[in-house]
Structure formats: structure tokens, C-alpha cells
Write an enzyme that holds these catalytic residues in place. Structure first.
Site, PDB file in Angstrom:
ATOM      1  N   SER A  42       0.851  -1.152   0.222  1.00  0.00           N
ATOM      2  CA  SER A  42       0.098   0.043  -0.019  1.00  0.00           C
ATOM      3  C   SER A  42       0.867   1.162  -0.105  1.00  0.00           C
ATOM      4  CB  SER A  42      -0.934   0.217   1.357  1.00  0.00           C
ATOM      5  OG  SER A  42      -1.918   0.660   1.236  1.00  0.00           O
ATOM      6  N   CYS A  46       3.169   6.266  -7.455  1.00  0.00           N
ATOM      7  CA  CYS A  46       3.131   7.504  -8.236  1.00  0.00           C
ATOM      8  C   CYS A  46       3.962   8.662  -7.806  1.00  0.00           C
ATOM      9  CB  CYS A  46       1.909   8.006  -8.330  1.00  0.00           C
ATOM     10  SG  CYS A  46       0.294   6.813  -8.787  1.00  0.00           S
TER      11      CYS A  46
HETATM   12  C1  LIG Z   1       6.497   6.465 -11.291  1.00  0.00           C
HETATM   13  C2  LIG Z   1       5.277   6.122 -11.230  1.00  0.00           C
HETATM   14  C3  LIG Z   1       4.424   7.082 -11.549  1.00  0.00           C
HETATM   15  C4  LIG Z   1       2.874   6.834 -11.684  1.00  0.00           C
HETATM   16  N1  LIG Z   1       2.022   7.815 -11.578  1.00  0.00           N
HETATM   17  C5  LIG Z   1       0.721   7.597 -11.664  1.00  0.00           C
HETATM   18  C6  LIG Z   1      -0.300   8.746 -11.872  1.00  0.00           C
HETATM   19  O1  LIG Z   1      -0.002   9.773 -11.792  1.00  0.00           O
HETATM   20  N2  LIG Z   1      -1.429   8.298 -11.952  1.00  0.00           N
HETATM   21  C7  LIG Z   1      -1.906   6.986 -11.931  1.00  0.00           C
HETATM   22  O2  LIG Z   1      -3.021   6.653 -11.805  1.00  0.00           O
HETATM   23  N3  LIG Z   1      -1.021   5.850 -11.680  1.00  0.00           N
HETATM   24  C8  LIG Z   1       0.131   6.291 -11.784  1.00  0.00           C
HETATM   25  N4  LIG Z   1       1.024   5.122 -11.790  1.00  0.00           N
HETATM   26  C9  LIG Z   1       0.642   3.901 -11.745  1.00  0.00           C
HETATM   27  C10 LIG Z   1       0.279   3.428 -10.463  1.00  0.00           C
HETATM   28  O3  LIG Z   1       1.193   3.497  -9.560  1.00  0.00           O
HETATM   29  C11 LIG Z   1      -0.248   1.772 -10.833  1.00  0.00           C
HETATM   30  O4  LIG Z   1      -1.276   1.555 -11.683  1.00  0.00           O
HETATM   31  C12 LIG Z   1      -0.464   1.207  -9.464  1.00  0.00           C
HETATM   32  O5  LIG Z   1       0.616   0.829  -8.594  1.00  0.00           O
HETATM   33  C13 LIG Z   1      -1.030  -0.273  -9.898  1.00  0.00           C
HETATM   34  O6  LIG Z   1      -1.382  -0.855  -8.655  1.00  0.00           O
HETATM   35  P1  LIG Z   1      -1.535  -2.581  -8.746  1.00  0.00           P
HETATM   36  O7  LIG Z   1      -1.832  -2.974  -7.174  1.00  0.00           O
HETATM   37  O8  LIG Z   1      -2.433  -2.952  -9.826  1.00  0.00           O
HETATM   38  O9  LIG Z   1       0.083  -3.186  -9.191  1.00  0.00           O
HETATM   39  P2  LIG Z   1       1.301  -2.990  -8.460  1.00  0.00           P
HETATM   40  O10 LIG Z   1       1.456  -1.576  -7.730  1.00  0.00           O
HETATM   41  O11 LIG Z   1       2.390  -3.354  -9.457  1.00  0.00           O
HETATM   42  O12 LIG Z   1       1.276  -4.044  -7.394  1.00  0.00           O
HETATM   43  C14 LIG Z   1       1.464  -5.466  -7.505  1.00  0.00           C
HETATM   44  C15 LIG Z   1       2.021  -6.122  -6.368  1.00  0.00           C
HETATM   45  O13 LIG Z   1       1.883  -7.457  -6.439  1.00  0.00           O
HETATM   46  C16 LIG Z   1       3.100  -8.215  -6.063  1.00  0.00           C
HETATM   47  N5  LIG Z   1       3.378  -9.333  -6.821  1.00  0.00           N
HETATM   48  C17 LIG Z   1       3.428  -9.647  -7.775  1.00  0.00           C
HETATM   49  N6  LIG Z   1       3.534 -10.955  -8.206  1.00  0.00           N
HETATM   50  C18 LIG Z   1       3.274 -11.425  -6.868  1.00  0.00           C
HETATM   51  C19 LIG Z   1       3.408 -12.944  -6.495  1.00  0.00           C
HETATM   52  N7  LIG Z   1       3.443 -13.946  -7.426  1.00  0.00           N
HETATM   53  N8  LIG Z   1       3.185 -13.292  -5.336  1.00  0.00           N
HETATM   54  C20 LIG Z   1       3.234 -12.081  -4.514  1.00  0.00           C
HETATM   55  N9  LIG Z   1       3.069 -10.744  -4.699  1.00  0.00           N
HETATM   56  C21 LIG Z   1       3.336 -10.732  -5.984  1.00  0.00           C
HETATM   57  C22 LIG Z   1       4.370  -7.105  -6.450  1.00  0.00           C
HETATM   58  O14 LIG Z   1       5.314  -7.346  -5.617  1.00  0.00           O
HETATM   59  C23 LIG Z   1       3.498  -5.602  -6.187  1.00  0.00           C
HETATM   60  O15 LIG Z   1       3.918  -5.084  -4.867  1.00  0.00           O
HETATM   61  C24 LIG Z   1       2.487   5.618 -11.554  1.00  0.00           C
HETATM   62  C25 LIG Z   1       3.400   4.492 -11.421  1.00  0.00           C
HETATM   63  C26 LIG Z   1       4.974   4.784 -11.267  1.00  0.00           C
HETATM   64  C27 LIG Z   1       5.932   3.747 -11.052  1.00  0.00           C
END
Ligand SMILES: Cc1cc2nc3c(=O)[nH]c(=O)nc-3n(C[C@H](O)[C@H](O)[C@H](O)COP(=O)(O)OP(=O)(O)OC[C@H]3O[C@@H](n4cnc5c(N)ncnc54)[C@H](O)[C@@H]3O)c2cc1C
Length: 129
Positions: A42, A46
Site C-alpha cells: 500500500s 506515483c
Molecule cells: C513512477 C510512477 C508514477 C505513476 N503515476 C501515476 C499517476 O500519476 N496516476 C496513476 O493513476 N497511476 C500512476 N502510476 C501507476 C500506479 O502506481 C499503478 O497503476 C498502481 O501501482 C498499480 O497498482 P496494482 O496494485 O495494480 O499493481 P502494483 O503496484 O504493480 O502491485 C502489484 C504487487 O503485486 C506483487 N506481486 C506480483 N506478483 C506476486 C506474486 N507472485 N506473489 C506475491 N506478490 C506478487 C508485487 O510485488 C507488487 O507489490 C504510476 C506508477 C509509477 C511507477
């Protein structure tokens, strides 16, 4: 006594913790377990550029919720440094690697959410890396 319905969420950042928290709000009696292979959950991905640029000095300022707070405040059990290796959909079992002790354990579920993030598609154009 019948066992509580169990939701397992793989991935503990934006999507995973939202799913886990929503499930707990909708069904407080449900057992909710989050598996995250990283140390942290969590956090605001971004805002990572602000940490790199030193505008945010302490990485912990990017963290919205710790595993301890998730359990205490939301009743969600978070297992960090636990990586899901494979899923057996028939038996509803996940093979999980506990990266702390480097051992494999099996975790069962009734419902499963995959929130493991995604990879960008890089078009095969000249100059792309
Ligand atoms: C620099 C940056 C700037 C951004 N700016 C924006 C913005 O301005 N606006 C916006 O809307 N979005 C932005 N984003 C995108 C946003 O951060 C992502 O869309 C969001 O983090 C996605 O969340 P998620 O939970 O889908 O995936 P993730 O954040 O990728 O989390 C997935 C998690 O799953 C875990 N995982 C994967 N496989 C396994 C496994 N087999 N077993 C256990 N754990 C596992 C990983 O370790 C990870 O912690 C940005 C991203 C970055 C990097």
C-alpha cells in the site's frame, strides 16, 4: 462450527489492498489474507519520483498502510515476503514461498483475487528498449 469463508489476495499495493479492504467492508466475517512478495504494501508508486528527487526524504512517507495497521484497523492478515508460485484451481490451493525462511507452504482459499500488477507493452519500433 463451519469455517469462515476465506479470500486470498495476491499483491498488496493499490489494487490488492483496495480489493481486500472492500471485501472486509462488505463481509466483515470473511477471513481476508493478502500475499505480497515485497516488504511493503500500500505505497504510493506515483510518488516514487519525488523520493528519487529527494523531495520526499523518507520512503515511509509514501506508505499509506502498514501490514500491522491493516490487521489492527481492518482485520486483514498481510503476509509480506510471501510469493505465490502456483495456483491449483481444482483444490483451491496456492503454493507460496515464504521468502523470510525460504520455505514453501500451501495456502487454501475460497475466493481468489489476482492483483499482481502489469507490464507495459513496448511496441517493436526502432529505438525502443
Ligand atoms: C513512477 C510512477 C508514477 C505513476 N503515476 C501515476 C499517476 O500519476 N496516476 C496513476 O493513476 N497511476 C500512476 N502510476 C501507476 C500506479 O502506481 C499503478 O497503476 C498502481 O501501482 C498499480 O497498482 P496494482 O496494485 O495494480 O499493481 P502494483 O503496484 O504493480 O502491485 C502489484 C504487487 O503485486 C506483487 N506481486 C506480483 N506478483 C506476486 C506474486 N507472485 N506473489 C506475491 N506478490 C506478487 C508485487 O510485488 C507488487 O507489490 C504510476 C506508477 C509509477 C511507477
Amino acid at each position: 462450527m463451519p469455517s469462515r469463508e476465506k479470500l486470498v489476495v495476491i499483491g498488496g499495493v493499490a489494487a490488492g489492498m483496495s480489493a481486500a479492504s472492500s471485501a472486509k467492508r462488505a463481509k466483515p466475517e470473511m477471513k481476508v489474507v493478502v500475499l505480497e512478495r515485497d516488504l511493503h504494501i500500500s505505497y504510493g508508486a506515483c510518488s516514487l519520483p519525488y523520493y528519487i528527487s529527494d523531495d520526499v526524504k523518507d520512503f515511509h512517507d509514501l506508505i499509506v498502510l502498514t501490514p500491522q495497521a491493516a490487521e489492527k484497523e481492518r482485520g486483514i492478515k498481510v503476509l509480506t515476503r510471501h510469493e505465490a508460485l502456483s495456483i491449483d484451481k481444482e483444490s483451491k490451493q496456492i503454493l507460496v514461498k515464504d521468502l523470510n525462511g525460504n520455505k514453501e507452504v500451501e495456502i487454501s482459499y475460497d475466493k481468489l483475487v489476482l492483483a499482481t500488477g502489469g507490464l507495459p507493452v513496448v511496441p517493436p519500433s526502432q529505438g525502443s528498449i
